[in-house]
Design an enzyme around this catalytic site. Structure first.
Site, mmCIF file in Angstrom:
data_model
loop_
_atom_site.group_PDB
_atom_site.id
_atom_site.type_symbol
_atom_site.label_atom_id
_atom_site.label_comp_id
_atom_site.label_asym_id
_atom_site.label_seq_id
_atom_site.Cartn_x
_atom_site.Cartn_y
_atom_site.Cartn_z
ATOM 1 C CG HIS A 29 37.840 37.119 47.663
ATOM 2 N ND1 HIS A 29 37.134 38.251 47.339
ATOM 3 C CD2 HIS A 29 39.007 37.545 48.182
ATOM 4 C CE1 HIS A 29 37.857 39.323 47.648
ATOM 5 N NE2 HIS A 29 38.998 38.920 48.171
ATOM 6 C CG PHE A 31 32.565 33.403 42.613
ATOM 7 C CD1 PHE A 31 32.042 32.249 42.044
ATOM 8 C CD2 PHE A 31 33.207 34.321 41.781
ATOM 9 C CE1 PHE A 31 32.123 32.019 40.669
ATOM 10 C CE2 PHE A 31 33.296 34.108 40.418
ATOM 11 C CZ PHE A 31 32.756 32.949 39.857
ATOM 12 C CG LEU A 165 30.003 41.904 36.416
ATOM 13 C CD1 LEU A 165 28.854 40.944 36.148
ATOM 14 C CD2 LEU A 165 31.074 41.230 37.265
ATOM 15 C CB VAL A 167 24.294 43.455 39.346
ATOM 16 C CG1 VAL A 167 23.053 43.253 40.205
ATOM 17 C CG2 VAL A 167 24.845 42.119 38.853
ATOM 18 C CB SER A 173 24.745 42.762 48.318
ATOM 19 O OG SER A 173 25.568 43.895 48.167
ATOM 20 C CE LYS A 174 18.191 41.763 45.739
ATOM 21 N NZ LYS A 174 17.700 41.589 47.128
ATOM 22 C CG LEU A 176 22.063 38.365 39.603
ATOM 23 C CD1 LEU A 176 21.257 37.108 39.911
ATOM 24 C CD2 LEU A 176 21.136 39.583 39.486
ATOM 25 C CG LEU A 415 37.835 48.839 24.752
ATOM 26 C CD1 LEU A 415 36.862 48.453 23.656
ATOM 27 C CD2 LEU A 415 38.639 50.086 24.377
HETATM 28 S S1 MYA Z 1 34.765 45.282 35.912
HETATM 29 C C1 MYA Z 1 33.363 46.349 36.112
HETATM 30 C C2 MYA Z 1 32.435 45.808 37.141
HETATM 31 N N1 MYA Z 1 31.205 46.579 37.216
HETATM 32 C C3 MYA Z 1 30.963 47.556 38.095
HETATM 33 O O1 MYA Z 1 31.780 47.870 38.932
HETATM 34 C C4 MYA Z 1 29.633 48.249 37.932
HETATM 35 C C5 MYA Z 1 28.991 48.599 39.249
HETATM 36 N N2 MYA Z 1 28.882 47.416 40.098
HETATM 37 C C6 MYA Z 1 28.038 46.380 39.854
HETATM 38 O O2 MYA Z 1 27.283 46.336 38.892
HETATM 39 C C7 MYA Z 1 28.097 45.225 40.859
HETATM 40 O O3 MYA Z 1 28.643 45.700 42.068
HETATM 41 C C8 MYA Z 1 28.903 44.017 40.354
HETATM 42 C C9 MYA Z 1 28.991 42.974 41.469
HETATM 43 C C10 MYA Z 1 28.168 43.384 39.159
HETATM 44 C C11 MYA Z 1 30.307 44.405 39.951
HETATM 45 N N3 MYA Z 1 34.759 41.460 38.941
HETATM 46 O O4 MYA Z 1 26.483 39.689 43.037
HETATM 47 P P1 MYA Z 1 27.350 39.986 44.203
HETATM 48 C C12 MYA Z 1 32.661 39.470 43.197
HETATM 49 C C13 MYA Z 1 34.735 40.192 39.375
HETATM 50 O O5 MYA Z 1 26.717 39.777 45.540
HETATM 51 P P2 MYA Z 1 27.319 42.765 43.443
HETATM 52 C C14 MYA Z 1 34.250 44.146 34.697
HETATM 53 O O6 MYA Z 1 33.262 44.325 34.057
HETATM 54 C C15 MYA Z 1 32.909 39.713 44.651
HETATM 55 O O7 MYA Z 1 34.296 39.685 44.935
HETATM 56 N N4 MYA Z 1 34.144 39.817 40.514
HETATM 57 O O8 MYA Z 1 27.975 41.468 44.129
HETATM 58 C C16 MYA Z 1 35.094 42.884 34.523
HETATM 59 C C17 MYA Z 1 32.148 38.569 45.270
HETATM 60 O O9 MYA Z 1 32.867 37.341 45.118
HETATM 61 P P3 MYA Z 1 33.741 36.774 46.360
HETATM 62 C C18 MYA Z 1 33.526 40.763 41.248
HETATM 63 O O10 MYA Z 1 28.013 43.932 44.013
HETATM 64 C C19 MYA Z 1 34.354 41.728 35.127
HETATM 65 C C20 MYA Z 1 30.923 38.470 44.370
HETATM 66 O O11 MYA Z 1 31.300 39.076 43.111
HETATM 67 C C21 MYA Z 1 33.509 42.099 40.843
HETATM 68 O O12 MYA Z 1 25.834 42.724 43.514
HETATM 69 C C22 MYA Z 1 35.157 40.470 35.181
HETATM 70 C C23 MYA Z 1 29.743 39.244 44.932
HETATM 71 O O13 MYA Z 1 28.673 39.078 44.061
HETATM 72 C C24 MYA Z 1 34.157 42.433 39.650
HETATM 73 N N5 MYA Z 1 34.204 43.682 39.192
HETATM 74 O O14 MYA Z 1 27.734 42.640 41.902
HETATM 75 C C25 MYA Z 1 34.373 39.324 35.763
HETATM 76 N N6 MYA Z 1 32.823 42.807 41.766
HETATM 77 O O15 MYA Z 1 32.763 36.427 47.441
HETATM 78 C C26 MYA Z 1 35.198 38.060 35.936
HETATM 79 C C27 MYA Z 1 32.447 41.941 42.699
HETATM 80 O O16 MYA Z 1 34.473 35.574 45.846
HETATM 81 C C28 MYA Z 1 35.425 37.329 34.635
HETATM 82 N N7 MYA Z 1 32.857 40.716 42.410
HETATM 83 O O17 MYA Z 1 34.655 37.879 46.777
HETATM 84 C C29 MYA Z 1 36.145 36.021 34.847
HETATM 85 C C30 MYA Z 1 36.418 35.265 33.549
HETATM 86 C C31 MYA Z 1 35.153 34.593 33.022
HETATM 87 C C32 MYA Z 1 35.321 33.947 31.671
HETATM 88 C C33 MYA Z 1 36.239 32.705 31.702
HETATM 89 C C34 MYA Z 1 36.333 32.041 30.334
HETATM 90 C C35 MYA Z 1 37.222 30.883 30.319
#
Ligand code: MYA
Length: 415
Positions: A29, A31, A165, A167, A173-174, A176, A415
C-alpha cells in the site's frame, strides 16, 4: 474490491471476498505505508505503545497551501447549507458512491441526510472538500470530515470522522484518493486535531476491528424480487412472508418517539451505556440533540418511559439510508433502516429491538440492517436477521490500538 453495501450472504460471494481480503494482507500500500496508521508488519508487536503514533506539530508548521491536483482540476469547499451545492454532492454520490460486490445496489444518501451528517455541532465548512473539473466546473470528487470526541479506553480524543470519499467512476485509479486524504488531513491539522476515525469496506492498514452487517427482512417479497435475498431452501414465498411477519404495533408499554425534552435523560442513559466499550463517542447533550433527535426520513429514535415513574429506561434508534437498485424493471429503490445506538436497562434488548423492527415496518422500510457491534449479537439471530456479504472495517488515523478489538467491544457507529 469489497465495500459496505451489504446484501444477504450467498456463501460463494463471501468465500471470494475472504480470499481477496486474505490476499490484501500481503499487498503493498504505497500510500498507506507512508501514513501514521498501524502497519500490517506491526500486527502482534506488543512492544509498540497504545496511543498517538506521531506527535502534533506546531500549527505554523502545517502546510498552508492545498496539495496539488492534476492541472485540469481545482479544489472547492462545499457549502452544505446551500441547496445547490448539496444537490451537486447528492448527485455525485448517487451515481458514484459505494456499491455491493456484485454492483446490484448503490447507496443513495438523501440531501436531508447529507445536510444532517455533515453539520453536527462545531462542524467546519473547510472539511467539506470537493474537486471540480476546471473547464466545466462539474463536481468530480468529494471527501468530508466532521469533528467528534471519541473515547479510547480512558482517553477522550478530539478526532475527525472521515466519510463520503468518492471519486467519479471515470477518474478512478489515478491516485486522486491519496491527494484528497492528504488534503483533508491538512485541513484537520489546521484546526489542531491530529486523529481521525473512519470505516471502509476495503482492507487497509490496519483495522481496529472488522464487523459484519446483518439484515432483517421486513418486505421479503420485494427483497427476493430485486435479488437482495433469496428464497431459502425448502421455502415458498408465502412461508417466507409468514416467517418475517411482525405485529402491527410495538409491545412495550411506554414506548414512544423521542422528543426535545428527553435530551438530558437520553444523554445520561447513552453516556452510561457507552462507557463500557473500548472505543465509543463521548456524546454531550448538544451531540445527542443533533445525532439522535428524530428528523423525518433521516433519523428515528424511540424510548421507553415507565408508565409509573416516568423514568426513561430504554432507547433505540435507526437512520434512513436507501440504496438505488441498479437495473431492475420493477423497483428502483430499496428502503433500508440502519440500527444506530440502542440502550436497554429495563426492557430486554430483544424486545426493544423487536419494537424497533415493528416501527420500521410501519414506516415502510424494506429491510432493517445492523452491525454486530455493542450488544447486537444478543438479538440478531433470535430476531431473524441473516448475515450479510458486506464486512465493515473500522480504522483510526494516528492512534495505535494494541490488540484488534472484538466487534462487541466497539461502541461506535459511523454513517
Ligand atoms: S469509505 C467509502 C469509500 N468510497 C467508495 O467506496 C465509493 C466508490 N469508490 C470510489 O469512489 C473510489 O474507488 C475511491 C478510491 C475514492 C474509494 N479508504 O485514487 P486511487 C486507497 C481509504 O487510485 P480510486 C470512506 O468514505 C487505496 O488503498 N483509502 O483509487 C472513508 C490506494 O492506496 P494504497 C482507500 O479507486 C474514507 C489508493 O487509495 C479507499 O480511484 C476514509 C488508490 O487511490 C478507502 N475507501 O479511489 C479515508 N479506497 O496504494 C481515509 C482506496 O496505499 C481517511 N483507497 O493501497 C484517513 C484520515 C484522514 C484525516 C486525518 C486527520 C488527522
Amino acid at each position: 474490491e469489497t465495500n459496505p453495501v451489504s446484501k444477504e450472504d450467498s456463501s460463494l460471494v463471501t468465500i471470494a471476498r475472504r480470499f481477496q481480503d486474505s490476499m490484501s494482507l500481503g499487498k503493498t500500500h504505497k500510500f498507506w505505508e507512508s501514513q501514521p496508521v498501524g502497519q500490517f508488519k506491526d500486527i502482534g508487536d506488543s512492544s509498540l505503545p497504545e496511543g498517538p503514533i506521531e506527535s502534533p506539530t506546531l500549527l505554523s508548521e502545517v502546510k498552508q497551501e492545498p496539495y496539488n491536483l492534476p492541472s485540469q482540476y481545482e479544489w472547492t469547499t462545499c457549502d452544505m447549507e446551500s441547496d445547490v451545492t448539496c444537490d451537486e454532492v447528492y448527485n455525485l454520490l448517487k451515481n458514484n458512491y459505494v456499491e455491493d460486490d456484485e454492483n446490484m445496489f448503490r447507496f443513495n444518501y438523501s440531501q436531508e441526510f447529507l445536510s444532517w451528517a455533515l453539520r453536527p455541532p462545531g462542524y467546519y465548512r473547510s472539511w467539506h472538500i470537493g474537486v471540480r473539473a476546471k473547464a466545466s466546473k462539474k463536481l468530480v470528487a468529494f471527501i468530508t470530515g466532521v469533528p467528534a470526541r471519541i473515547r479510547v479506553r480512558d482517553e477522550v480524543v478530539k478526532m475527525a470522522e472521515i466519510n463520503f470519499l468518492c471519486v467519479h467512476k471515470k477518474l478512478r485509479s489515478k491516485r486522486l484518493a491519496p491527494v484528497m486524504i492528504k488534503e483533508v488531513t491538512r485541513r484537520v491539522h489546521l484546526e489542531n486535531i491530529w486523529q481521525a476515525a473512519y470505516t471502509a469496506g476495503v482492507v487497509l492498514p490496519t483495522p481496529i476491528t472488522t464487523c459484519q452487517y446483518w439484515h432483517r427482512s421486513l418486505n421479503p417479497k420485494k427483497l427476493i424480487d430485486v435479488g437482495f435475498s433469496r428464497l431459502g431452501a425448502r421455502m415458498t414465498m408465502s412461508r417466507t412472508i409468514k416467517l418475517y411477519k411482525l405485529p402491527d404495533s410495538p409491545a412495550t408499554p411506554g414506548f414512544r418517539k423521542m422528543e426535545l425534552r428527553d435530551v438530558p435523560a437520553v444523554t445520561r442513559l447513552l453516556r452510561n451505556y457507552l462507557s463500557q466499550f473500548v472505543v465509543a463517542p463521548d456524546f454531550d447533550e448538544n451531540d445527542v440533540e443533533h445525532w439522535l433527535l428524530p428528523t423525518e426520513n433521516v433519523i428515528d429514535s424511540y424510548l421507553v418511559e415507565s408508565p409509573e415513574t416516568h423514568e426513561i429506561t430504554d432507547f433505540c434508534s435507526f437512520y434512513t439510508l436507501p440504496s438505488s437498485i441498479l437495473g431492475n424493471q420493477n423497483h428502483s429503490a430499496l428502503k433500508a433502516a440502519y440500527s444506530y445506538y440502542n440502550v436497554s436497562t429495563k426492557t430486554p434488548l430483544l424486545q426493544l429491538m423487536n419494537d424497533a423492527l415493528i416501527v420500521a415496518k410501519q414506516k415502510d422500510f424494506d429491510v432493517f440492517n445492523a452491525l454486530d457491534v455493542m450488544h447486537n449479537e444478543s438479538f440478531l439471530k433470535e430476531l431473524k436477521f441473516g448475515p450479510g456479504d458486506g464486512q465493515l472495517h473500522y480504522y483510526l488515523y494516528n492512534y495505535r490500538i494494541k490488540h484488534t478489538l472484538r466487534p462487541s467491544e466497539l461502541g461506535l457507529v459511523l454513517l
